[in-house]
Design a protein around this motif. Structure first.
Motif, PDB file in Angstrom:
ATOM      1  N   VAL A   2       0.841  -1.199   0.000  1.00  0.00           N
ATOM      2  CA  VAL A   2       0.000   0.000   0.000  1.00  0.00           C
ATOM      3  C   VAL A   2       0.877   1.249   0.000  1.00  0.00           C
ATOM      4  CG1 VAL A   2      -0.248  -0.027   2.548  1.00  0.00           C
ATOM      5  CG2 VAL A   2      -1.897   1.246   1.174  1.00  0.00           C
ATOM      6  N   LEU A   3       0.405   2.282  -0.669  1.00  0.00           N
ATOM      7  CA  LEU A   3       1.031   3.607  -0.601  1.00  0.00           C
ATOM      8  C   LEU A   3      -0.077   4.657  -0.511  1.00  0.00           C
ATOM      9  CD1 LEU A   3       3.948   3.623  -3.251  1.00  0.00           C
ATOM     10  CD2 LEU A   3       4.170   3.689  -0.748  1.00  0.00           C
ATOM     11  N   VAL A   4       0.293   5.830  -0.038  1.00  0.00           N
ATOM     12  CA  VAL A   4      -0.602   6.989  -0.085  1.00  0.00           C
ATOM     13  C   VAL A   4      -0.485   7.565  -1.500  1.00  0.00           C
ATOM     14  CG1 VAL A   4      -0.898   9.356   0.795  1.00  0.00           C
ATOM     15  CG2 VAL A   4      -0.439   7.467   2.382  1.00  0.00           C
ATOM     16  N   VAL A   5      -1.628   7.799  -2.161  1.00  0.00           N
ATOM     17  CA  VAL A   5      -1.610   8.174  -3.575  1.00  0.00           C
ATOM     18  C   VAL A   5      -0.800   9.454  -3.816  1.00  0.00           C
ATOM     19  CG1 VAL A   5      -3.830   9.452  -3.622  1.00  0.00           C
ATOM     20  CG2 VAL A   5      -3.047   8.222  -5.670  1.00  0.00           C
ATOM     21  N   HIS A   6      -0.895  10.420  -2.910  1.00  0.00           N
ATOM     22  CA  HIS A   6      -0.129  11.665  -3.091  1.00  0.00           C
ATOM     23  C   HIS A   6       1.370  11.375  -3.139  1.00  0.00           C
ATOM     24  CE1 HIS A   6      -4.011  13.233  -1.954  1.00  0.00           C
ATOM     25  NE2 HIS A   6      -3.614  14.471  -2.136  1.00  0.00           N
ATOM     26  N   ASP A   7       1.822  10.436  -2.300  1.00  0.00           N
ATOM     27  CA  ASP A   7       3.254  10.099  -2.258  1.00  0.00           C
ATOM     28  C   ASP A   7       3.710   9.467  -3.565  1.00  0.00           C
ATOM     29  OD1 ASP A   7       3.681  11.013   0.314  1.00  0.00           O
ATOM     30  OD2 ASP A   7       3.317   9.065   1.254  1.00  0.00           O
ATOM     31  N   MET A   8       2.908   8.519  -4.104  1.00  0.00           N
ATOM     32  CA  MET A   8       3.382   7.816  -5.309  1.00  0.00           C
ATOM     33  C   MET A   8       3.215   8.672  -6.574  1.00  0.00           C
ATOM     34  SD  MET A   8       0.564   6.696  -7.062  1.00  0.00           S
ATOM     35  CE  MET A   8       1.148   5.309  -8.022  1.00  0.00           C
ATOM     36  N   LEU A   9       2.550   9.824  -6.413  1.00  0.00           N
ATOM     37  CA  LEU A   9       2.472  10.776  -7.530  1.00  0.00           C
ATOM     38  C   LEU A   9       3.462  11.929  -7.327  1.00  0.00           C
ATOM     39  CD1 LEU A   9      -1.401  10.910  -8.091  1.00  0.00           C
ATOM     40  CD2 LEU A   9       0.306   9.676  -9.442  1.00  0.00           C
ATOM     41  N   GLY A  10       4.426  11.733  -6.418  1.00  0.00           N
ATOM     42  CA  GLY A  10       5.489  12.726  -6.228  1.00  0.00           C
ATOM     43  C   GLY A  10       5.022  13.993  -5.534  1.00  0.00           C
ATOM     44  N   MET A  11       3.915  13.893  -4.781  1.00  0.00           N
ATOM     45  CA  MET A  11       3.365  15.094  -4.141  1.00  0.00           C
ATOM     46  C   MET A  11       3.651  15.116  -2.642  1.00  0.00           C
ATOM     47  SD  MET A  11      -0.217  14.914  -6.208  1.00  0.00           S
ATOM     48  CE  MET A  11      -1.095  16.221  -5.366  1.00  0.00           C
ATOM     49  N   THR A  12       4.695  14.410  -2.205  1.00  0.00           N
ATOM     50  CA  THR A  12       5.044  14.407  -0.785  1.00  0.00           C
ATOM     51  C   THR A  12       5.549  15.792  -0.405  1.00  0.00           C
ATOM     52  OG1 THR A  12       5.810  12.146  -1.112  1.00  0.00           O
ATOM     53  CG2 THR A  12       6.389  13.197   0.988  1.00  0.00           C
ATOM     54  N   THR A  13       4.954  16.373   0.626  1.00  0.00           N
ATOM     55  CA  THR A  13       5.494  17.647   1.124  1.00  0.00           C
ATOM     56  C   THR A  13       6.317  17.294   2.358  1.00  0.00           C
ATOM     57  OG1 THR A  13       3.473  17.967   2.393  1.00  0.00           O
ATOM     58  CG2 THR A  13       3.592  19.089   0.263  1.00  0.00           C
ATOM     59  N   GLY A  14       7.398  18.013   2.571  1.00  0.00           N
ATOM     60  CA  GLY A  14       8.264  17.671   3.711  1.00  0.00           C
ATOM     61  C   GLY A  14       9.163  16.493   3.360  1.00  0.00           C
ATOM     62  N   ARG A  15       9.654  15.827   4.397  1.00  0.00           N
ATOM     63  CA  ARG A  15      10.621  14.735   4.194  1.00  0.00           C
ATOM     64  C   ARG A  15       9.938  13.538   3.544  1.00  0.00           C
ATOM     65  NH1 ARG A  15      12.510  10.314   6.647  1.00  0.00           N
ATOM     66  NH2 ARG A  15      10.792  10.396   8.163  1.00  0.00           N
ATOM     67  N   LYS A  16      10.590  13.020   2.482  1.00  0.00           N
ATOM     68  CA  LYS A  16      10.014  11.857   1.796  1.00  0.00           C
ATOM     69  C   LYS A  16      10.417  10.584   2.542  1.00  0.00           C
ATOM     70  CE  LYS A  16      10.885   9.651  -2.494  1.00  0.00           C
ATOM     71  NZ  LYS A  16      11.369   9.724  -3.849  1.00  0.00           N
ATOM     72  N   PRO A  17       9.431   9.779   2.998  1.00  0.00           N
ATOM     73  CA  PRO A  17       9.801   8.534   3.686  1.00  0.00           C
ATOM     74  C   PRO A  17      10.564   7.581   2.764  1.00  0.00           C
ATOM     75  CG  PRO A  17       7.449   9.025   3.964  1.00  0.00           C
ATOM     76  CD  PRO A  17       7.975   9.977   2.929  1.00  0.00           C
ATOM     77  N   ARG A  18      11.421   6.771   3.369  1.00  0.00           N
ATOM     78  CA  ARG A  18      12.249   5.832   2.611  1.00  0.00           C
ATOM     79  C   ARG A  18      11.422   4.917   1.694  1.00  0.00           C
ATOM     80  NH1 ARG A  18      17.448   3.139   3.724  1.00  0.00           N
ATOM     81  NH2 ARG A  18      17.407   1.217   2.527  1.00  0.00           N
ATOM     82  N   PHE A  19      10.227   4.527   2.143  1.00  0.00           N
ATOM     83  CA  PHE A  19       9.436   3.529   1.402  1.00  0.00           C
ATOM     84  C   PHE A  19       8.663   4.104   0.216  1.00  0.00           C
ATOM     85  CE2 PHE A  19       7.039   4.887   5.209  1.00  0.00           C
ATOM     86  CZ  PHE A  19       5.918   5.435   4.607  1.00  0.00           C
ATOM     87  N   VAL A  20       8.759   5.413   0.006  1.00  0.00           N
ATOM     88  CA  VAL A  20       7.969   6.046  -1.064  1.00  0.00           C
ATOM     89  C   VAL A  20       8.732   6.029  -2.378  1.00  0.00           C
ATOM     90  CG1 VAL A  20       7.092   8.275  -1.890  1.00  0.00           C
ATOM     91  CG2 VAL A  20       6.612   7.536   0.459  1.00  0.00           C
ATOM     92  N   LYS A  21       8.011   5.675  -3.456  1.00  0.00           N
ATOM     93  CA  LYS A  21       8.565   5.812  -4.803  1.00  0.00           C
ATOM     94  C   LYS A  21       7.638   6.724  -5.611  1.00  0.00           C
ATOM     95  CE  LYS A  21       9.776   3.546  -9.063  1.00  0.00           C
ATOM     96  NZ  LYS A  21      10.092   2.363  -9.829  1.00  0.00           N
ATOM     97  N   ASP A  22       8.232   7.665  -6.334  1.00  0.00           N
ATOM     98  CA  ASP A  22       7.474   8.560  -7.206  1.00  0.00           C
ATOM     99  C   ASP A  22       7.291   7.862  -8.558  1.00  0.00           C
ATOM    100  OD1 ASP A  22       6.560  10.460  -8.938  1.00  0.00           O
ATOM    101  OD2 ASP A  22       8.138  11.930  -8.521  1.00  0.00           O
ATOM    102  N   PHE A  23       6.105   7.316  -8.804  1.00  0.00           N
ATOM    103  CA  PHE A  23       5.843   6.605 -10.066  1.00  0.00           C
ATOM    104  C   PHE A  23       5.473   7.555 -11.192  1.00  0.00           C
ATOM    105  CE2 PHE A  23       5.527   3.126  -7.059  1.00  0.00           C
ATOM    106  CZ  PHE A  23       5.998   2.033  -7.765  1.00  0.00           C
ATOM    107  N   LEU A  24       5.082   8.801 -10.841  1.00  0.00           N
ATOM    108  CA  LEU A  24       4.712   9.756 -11.895  1.00  0.00           C
ATOM    109  C   LEU A  24       5.950  10.189 -12.676  1.00  0.00           C
ATOM    110  CD1 LEU A  24       2.254  11.338 -13.051  1.00  0.00           C
ATOM    111  CD2 LEU A  24       2.911  13.229 -11.562  1.00  0.00           C
TER     112      LEU A  24
END
Ligand code: KIV
Length: 264
Positions: free
Chosen positions: A211-233
């Motif tokens: 599972v991921l938060v949709v904002h994170d996997m679309l590169g919309m993380t604000t602040g520090r990006k967690p290690r487990f997040v990948k920007d698929f956009l």
């Protein structure tokens, strides 16, 4: 064909993965569902990504009901999992009443954060027809007890305890386990130990689903990006393409890779 709890069980038995992504509105739900995501999670992460709070604690039942009913309208066959917000399951009675409201709004399953203290609640919900996902590891509603957002289960004592809790919660009736921010070897042990499908976020590649938060996997993380997040956009060029790439990467287990994983 619509995804059900049986689909997830079946995938686990066959050693096939499944994908989970958050959505909070009808448009995203439709895109996410049509892109092939198996489970849509209306996470109380909406308190942070939509409302701008620094934790999930301010999210209310009314807000969850609003977002669940919006997602249900856009959904095209994914299983809908809804978070029960902070203190909405503090007692068995409150859990039954609030879970019923989420199910009436369109949820197919509810998610609760906690450990063995939830056994009676999960049993009561399950007995009355409410499928339950039990969220263990870094449970964001406990941020004030943890003193921050930290990887959980790093030492053997806490790892053993988490395995024990996962087994107890499944025995009490939990249909799915979700593990957040735990070392990959521990997540693999829990996935082996329980018959229920296990979803991971920051839990390595060996869980049954991701599972991921949709904002994170679309590169919309604000602040520090967690290690487990990948920007698929970044490598896809469109929102739909990014979500399809996520589904494919989860299916062939190329996501999460080592760089997204806590090893210990
Ligand atoms: O609230 C949420 O979005 C979640 C996921 C991070 C698992 O619980």
């Amino acid at each position: 064909m619509a995804i059900t709890i049986n689909t997830l069980r079946d995938r686990k038995q066959k050693g096939e993965t499944f994908s989970v992504l958050t959505s909070y509105d009808a448009t995203f739900a439709q895109i996410v569902s049509e892109a092939g995501v198996d489970v849509i999670l209306i996470g109380d992460s909406l308190g942070m990504v939509l409302q701008g709070h620094d934790s999930t604690l301010p999210v209310t039942m009314d807000q969850m009901v609003y977002h669940v009913s919006s997602v249900a309208k856009g959904n095209r066959g994914s299983l809908i999992m809804a978070d029960m917000p902070f203190m909405s399951y503090g007692t068995v009675e409150a859990a039954l009443e609030n879970a019923a409201e989420l199910m009436r709004s369109g949820a197919h399953m509810v998610k609760l954060e906690g450990t063995d203290w939830m056994k009676d609640t999960i049993h009561a919900l399950s007995e009355r027809g409410v499928p339950v996902c039990a969220h263990l590891g870094l449970t964001p509603q406990f941020v004030n007890k943890f003193g921050g957002y930290k990887v959980q289960g790093r030492d053997e004592k806490h790892a053993e305890l988490m395995i024990e809790h996962a087994c107890e919660l499944v025995a009490a009736g939990a249909d799915v386990i979700l593990l957040e921010c735990v070392p990959a070897p521990l997540a693999a042990r829990i996935t082996q130990a329980v018959q229920a499908p296990v979803i991971g976020i920051g839990a390595g590649a060996d869980t049954d689903g991701q599972v991921l938060v949709v904002h994170d996997m679309l590169g919309m993380t604000t602040g520090r990006k967690p290690r487990f997040v990948k920007d698929f956009l970044a490598e896809s060029g469109s929102v739909k393409g990014a979500i399809e790439a996520y589904v494919a990467a989860v299916r062939d287990r190329t996501f999460p890779s080592e760089e997204h994983t806590f090893k210990a």
